[in-house]
Motif scaffolding. Structure first.
Motif, mmCIF file in Angstrom:
data_model
loop_
_atom_site.group_PDB
_atom_site.id
_atom_site.type_symbol
_atom_site.label_atom_id
_atom_site.label_comp_id
_atom_site.label_asym_id
_atom_site.label_seq_id
_atom_site.Cartn_x
_atom_site.Cartn_y
_atom_site.Cartn_z
ATOM 1 N N ARG A 344 -8.292 -6.624 2.588
ATOM 2 C CA ARG A 344 -6.746 -5.969 3.444
ATOM 3 C C ARG A 344 -7.583 -6.645 4.898
ATOM 4 O O ARG A 344 -8.286 -6.749 5.666
ATOM 5 N N ASP A 347 -6.542 -4.373 9.516
ATOM 6 C CA ASP A 347 -5.564 -2.772 9.886
ATOM 7 C C ASP A 347 -6.445 -2.147 10.756
ATOM 8 O O ASP A 347 -6.975 -1.457 11.128
ATOM 9 N N ARG A 370 -0.262 -1.241 15.360
ATOM 10 C CA ARG A 370 -0.983 -1.428 14.290
ATOM 11 C C ARG A 370 -0.773 -2.155 13.058
ATOM 12 O O ARG A 370 0.278 -2.238 13.112
ATOM 13 N N MET A 441 0.093 -2.850 0.911
ATOM 14 C CA MET A 441 -0.630 -1.211 0.427
ATOM 15 C C MET A 441 0.987 -0.725 0.289
ATOM 16 O O MET A 441 1.407 -0.814 1.057
ATOM 17 N N GLU A 443 1.607 2.786 2.010
ATOM 18 C CA GLU A 443 0.631 3.722 2.760
ATOM 19 C C GLU A 443 1.765 4.521 4.109
ATOM 20 O O GLU A 443 1.207 5.268 4.507
ATOM 21 N N ASP A 467 -2.948 7.557 5.149
ATOM 22 C CA ASP A 467 -1.919 6.857 5.778
ATOM 23 C C ASP A 467 -1.042 7.857 4.470
ATOM 24 O O ASP A 467 -0.213 8.748 5.016
ATOM 25 N N ARG A 477 -4.616 12.701 10.230
ATOM 26 C CA ARG A 477 -5.380 12.205 9.276
ATOM 27 C C ARG A 477 -7.022 12.967 10.255
ATOM 28 O O ARG A 477 -7.909 13.338 9.645
HETATM 29 MG MG MG Z 1 -4.722 2.733 6.278
#
Ligand code: MG
Ligand code: PEP
Length: 590
Positions: A344, A347, A370, A441, A443, A467, A477
């Motif tokens: 990935r 992030d 982000r 992803m 999310e 997420d 979260r």
């Molecule tokens: Mg995430």
């Protein structure tokens, strides 16, 4: 947070959020919190001299500790990582800082900790508001210095690195990724923190360390003292302080039972995740640190479904170079092949703040600057990483995964950057795998809704439930206060997941899941029944998930999933799944 501790009562019990299963029994080690607590205290004339002396001694002691910590980090993880301490040394020698504090004690009649706190806060604010990125980053160094010096003035410093001499249960207000990186993994029996939720990154790191953990314990740090005996039940999210003999005996029994179950589970290590009637899915592992790879393989993972590269960036003061990244990715790809590794791209943001990328303070970091949003704005970082991944693709089965995509334009832009990275490598005649698989992803709810459009542009999809659940339910979260609302078995979440899987399959696109829900044993049969192609989980829960899959008929899972889809509340669904699991797996502790 430094506060006068209430004397812990014997057998005192705290209940929080269970995030990493297992039982640990051992001594507590209090890891310093992010902030320090100070009282506004004025002193009398006759106290000035003592306070001045106290301050000077605290500075000297902090210098000594920094020296020891630097040596410790150098010997364990290399010179590069110790650079973070260099600036700290400089601050401790800064005449302005020292003289101003002395003056505040002498002329302002402030207690030493309050004086130092007030002066350093002033500088910290100035630096944080600066236009210069380098200066803004120094504000974080000042925060650390403030914490260390004040602990020493107040005289109850709990050591950060060196005092962890024997194995211990780490107790902290919260664990930042950088705090955790500095710890010696072999000495950690478990984690217990005041803050955090099931999918906060502190919880994810605890799982990657393969130790029991409970978070969201609210005020546990105010009650536990260093060296207290502690039972940490990571399966139930419970912490006992100075438990009585009866409780210890009971937990030793549970520990024994868990060990026996784990032994049993290791027997299926090399077998596929296949149902009794032959339906097989891919069961992969999530990876945070490349040195965890041996464990991942030992747990029987068939590939890495999510390699979070963020920790490479969090461990250092400078950005990792293309060469450094290439070496990491290559080594993971080589060791896991012929199985795939899904790398990935960066992030950070949210609860991960690197020192080497400037992220201005935000009101809503999880909705802010982000992941891909940073990468698209910083081609210098993004293209460097993409080139490193592309080069590693020559050494194994490497795939690329883009995080936090919220619409097609972002994806197209990311793909363009990938083409640029390829062109730069081609120009230099550096080999790479041109047809490397790329994925997104899912999310962000918007991307879930347009799965069909995304599927046209990629080779695979991976559902990031950590997420996706927080954005779908509007529940932070990492916030322990509202952790009770964070439910991956919420009907809205399940409907969204079903629609993603169906839309992807209509386009013939493979869809996996790499959020923590993939490792929730109560969700396994539902996800299987909904037709998920892959689950990527924390290695620590992998054998248990495999066991569940291997114990059912696929048709049974489909029927169960259909039944669950008719239900109205998370509780109904959880209760039914819990009952089902208890009936089916009498030996497993749920
Ligand atoms: Mg995430
Ligand atoms: C997710 O959001 O589900 C995920 C896997 O990404 P992270 O936990 O790193 O945000």
């Amino acid at each position: 947070m430094i506060e006068k501790k209430t004397k812990p009562r014997a057998n005192y019990c705290f209940k929080g959020v269970a995030v990493s299963p297992g039982i640990a029994i051992g001594k507590a080690f209090i890891l310093s919190g992010e902030s320090v607590k100070i009282e506004e205290r004025r002193i009398d004339d006759n106290e000035i001299e003592t306070e001045l002396e106290n301050f000077c001694q605290a500075i000297e002691k902090t210098k000594q500790e920094l020296k020891e910590d630097t040596e410790s980090v150098v010997s364990r993880i290399g010179d590069e990582n110790a650079k973070i301490f260099e600036t700290h040394h400089l601050f401790l020698d800064d005449p302005y800082l020292i003289d101003e504090t002395k003056q505040a004690i002498e002329a302002g009649k402030m207690a030493a900790d309050y004086a130092f706190y007030s002066i350093i806060e002033k500088y910290q604010k100035q630096l944080a508001g600066s236009d210069d990125e380098y200066m803004r980053e120094r504000a974080a160094d000042l925060r650390d210095i403030k914490r260390r010096v004040i602990r020493n003035i107040q005289g109850n410093r709990t050591d950060f690195l060196n005092k962890l001499t024997g194995a211990a249960i780490i107790v902290a207000r919260d664990l930042t990724p950088s705090d955790t990186i500095a710890l010696d993994k072999h000495k950690i029996l478990g984690f217990a923190t005041d803050l955090g939720g099931k999918t906060s990154h502190s919880a994810i790191m605890a799982r990657s360390f393969r130790v029991p953990a409970a978070v969201g314990l609210h005020r546990v740090t105010e009650f536990i003292q260093n060296e207290d005996r502690v039972i940490l039940d990571g399966t139930e999210g419970i912490v006992y302080i100075n438990p009585d003999k009866k409780t210890i005996d009971r937990y030793r029994q549970i520990q024994k039972k868990l060990n026996a179950i784990n032994q049993q589970l290791t027997r299926i290590r090399s077998l596929p995740a296949r149902t009794l009637d032959g339906k097989e899915i891919e069961l992969a592992a999530n990876l945070e640190f490349s040195d965890e790879l041996d464990n991942v393989i030992e747990f029987g993972a068939r590939g890495i479904g999510l390699y979070r590269t963020d920790f490479l960036f969090l461990a250092k003061e400078e950005l990792p170079t293309e060469e450094e990244q290439f070496e990491e990715y290559r080594s993971v790809a080589e060791r896991i092949r012929p199985y795939p590794v899904i790398i990935r791209t960066l992030d950070v943001g949210g609860d991960k703040s690197p020192q080497n990328i400037s992220i201005p303070p935000e009101d809503n970091p999880y909705l802010g600057y982000r992941a891909i949003r940073i990468c698209l704005e910083r081609p210098d970082i993004f293209i460097t990483q993409l080139k490193a991944i592309l080069r590693a693709s020559m050494h194994g089965n490497v795939k690329i995964l883009f995080p936090m995509i919220s619409g097609i334009s972002e994806l197209l832009e990311a793909k363009q950057m990938l083409e640029k990275a390829k062109a730069e490598l081609s120009k230099k005649r550096i080999p790479f795998h041109n047809k490397i698989d790329i994925g997104v992803m899912v999310e962000v709810p918007s991307s879930a809704v347009i799965t069909d459009l995304l599927a046209d542009e990629v080779d695979f999809l991976s559902i990031g439930t950590n997420d996706l659940v927080q954005y779908t339910l509007a529940v932070d979260r990492g916030n322990e206060r509202i952790a009770y609302l964070y439910r991956d078995l919420h009907p809205a979440v399940l409907r969204l997941i079903r629609s993603v899987i169906d839309a992807a399959h209509k386009k013939g696109t493979w869809v996996g899941m790499c959020g923590e829900m993939a490792g929730n044993p109560l969700a396994t049969l539902i996800l299987l029944g909904l037709g998920i192609d892959e689950l990527s989980v924390s290695p620590i829960v992998l054998p248990e998930i495999k066991n569940i899959i291997r114990s059912v008929e696929y048709s049974e899972a489909v029927e169960l999933a259909n039944q669950v889809m008719e239900m109205k509340t998370p509780k109904e669904i959880e209760d039914m799944m819990m009952k089902k699991m208890r009936q089916k797996f009498k030996d497993l502790i749920f």
